[in-house]
Motif scaffolding. Structure first.
Motif, PDB file in Angstrom:
ATOM      1  N   VAL A  72       0.747  -1.250   0.018  1.00  0.00           N
ATOM      2  CA  VAL A  72       0.038   0.034  -0.032  1.00  0.00           C
ATOM      3  C   VAL A  72       1.004   1.353   0.060  1.00  0.00           C
ATOM      4  N   GLY A  73       2.353   1.126   0.197  1.00  0.00           N
ATOM      5  CA  GLY A  73       3.101   2.288   0.055  1.00  0.00           C
ATOM      6  C   GLY A  73       4.400   1.848   0.001  1.00  0.00           C
ATOM      7  N   PHE A  74       5.340   2.801  -0.365  1.00  0.00           N
ATOM      8  CA  PHE A  74       7.013   2.576  -0.200  1.00  0.00           C
ATOM      9  C   PHE A  74       7.487   4.112  -0.040  1.00  0.00           C
ATOM     10  N   ALA A  75       8.792   3.798   0.433  1.00  0.00           N
ATOM     11  CA  ALA A  75       9.489   5.098   0.619  1.00  0.00           C
ATOM     12  C   ALA A  75      11.108   4.367   0.721  1.00  0.00           C
ATOM     13  N   LEU A 105       8.623   9.031  -1.775  1.00  0.00           N
ATOM     14  CA  LEU A 105       7.381   8.361  -0.762  1.00  0.00           C
ATOM     15  C   LEU A 105       5.939   8.435  -1.396  1.00  0.00           C
ATOM     16  N   GLY A 106       5.541   7.111  -1.557  1.00  0.00           N
ATOM     17  CA  GLY A 106       4.277   7.009  -2.176  1.00  0.00           C
ATOM     18  C   GLY A 106       3.192   6.217  -1.622  1.00  0.00           C
ATOM     19  N   VAL A 107       2.125   6.430  -1.535  1.00  0.00           N
ATOM     20  CA  VAL A 107       1.079   5.534  -0.908  1.00  0.00           C
ATOM     21  C   VAL A 107      -0.139   5.578  -1.839  1.00  0.00           C
ATOM     22  N   SER A 108      -0.675   4.124  -1.908  1.00  0.00           N
ATOM     23  CA  SER A 108      -1.785   3.903  -2.915  1.00  0.00           C
ATOM     24  C   SER A 108      -3.086   4.682  -2.345  1.00  0.00           C
ATOM     25  N   GLU A 109      -3.848   5.182  -3.367  1.00  0.00           N
ATOM     26  CA  GLU A 109      -5.136   5.877  -3.109  1.00  0.00           C
ATOM     27  C   GLU A 109      -5.966   5.166  -1.791  1.00  0.00           C
ATOM     28  N   PHE A 110      -6.072   3.951  -1.779  1.00  0.00           N
ATOM     29  CA  PHE A 110      -6.644   3.173  -0.920  1.00  0.00           C
ATOM     30  C   PHE A 110      -6.284   3.586   0.678  1.00  0.00           C
ATOM     31  N   ALA A 111      -4.987   3.744   0.625  1.00  0.00           N
ATOM     32  CA  ALA A 111      -4.351   3.775   2.137  1.00  0.00           C
ATOM     33  C   ALA A 111      -4.054   5.463   2.529  1.00  0.00           C
ATOM     34  N   ARG A 112      -4.215   6.172   1.518  1.00  0.00           N
ATOM     35  CA  ARG A 112      -4.138   7.750   1.833  1.00  0.00           C
ATOM     36  C   ARG A 112      -4.918   7.998   3.139  1.00  0.00           C
ATOM     37  N   GLU A 113      -4.386   9.161   3.635  1.00  0.00           N
ATOM     38  CA  GLU A 113      -4.953   9.679   4.845  1.00  0.00           C
ATOM     39  C   GLU A 113      -5.091   8.611   6.029  1.00  0.00           C
TER      40      GLU A 113
END
Length: 150
Positions: free
Chosen positions: A71-74, A87-95
């Motif tokens: 759901v994300g990476f950095a 740093l990136g986070v999938s739309e599903f996991a944002r916020e």
């Protein structure tokens, strides 16, 4: 613009007092292609290339996993030593705090590796200012990425 973050004096880097809901870890060798393909599909090939470099150098790549799904990476040291990101986070996991957990884990890894500062090249300084005291690097508007091909 590039920003410095003090790793040796930063309250954000203190351990969390609450249980983390997402697993943050380094990918193992057999996951490399899955992780890099995910980054390319979710974000772009440039970030995929930076993550591949970070993985190959010292495995300075972290992934966020929820229910066996990325759901994300950095990462750090993908473009140059001392550089944090991307740093990136999938739309599903944002916020949901995933980016915050990835940021904390990755900056702590940089601190443990002996870095006194992290350089964060970003146009999203408002996001990072929520957690960190950023020191603007004068004259870094073009950053290290100023002369890329493609």
């Amino acid at each position: 613009m590039d920003y410095l973050v003090k790793l040796y004096q930063n309250a954000f880097l203190e351990p969390l007092s609450v249980a983390e809901t997402i697993t943050i870890r380094k990918p193992i060798g057999t996951e490399k292609h899955v992780v890099l393909d995910w980054i390319g599909a979710q974000f772009n090939q440039r970030w995929q290339s930076e993550a591949a470099t970070a993985y190959s150098r010292h495995n300075s790549l972290f992934i966020a996993v929820h229910d066996k799904e990325i759901v994300g990476f950095a990462c750090y040291d993908g473009t140059a030593k001392g550089f944090f990101g991307p740093l990136g986070v999938s739309e599903f996991a944002r916020e949901k705090g995933v980016g915050k957990q990835l940021l904390r884990k990755t900056l702590n890894a940089m601190k443990e590796a002996g870095y006194g500062y992290a350089i964060i090249p970003t146009n999203s300084e408002d996001y990072y200012r929520k957690y960190l005291d950023l020191i603007e690097i004068n004259g870094s508007e073009k950053s290290i990425y100023h002369d890329m091909v493609g």
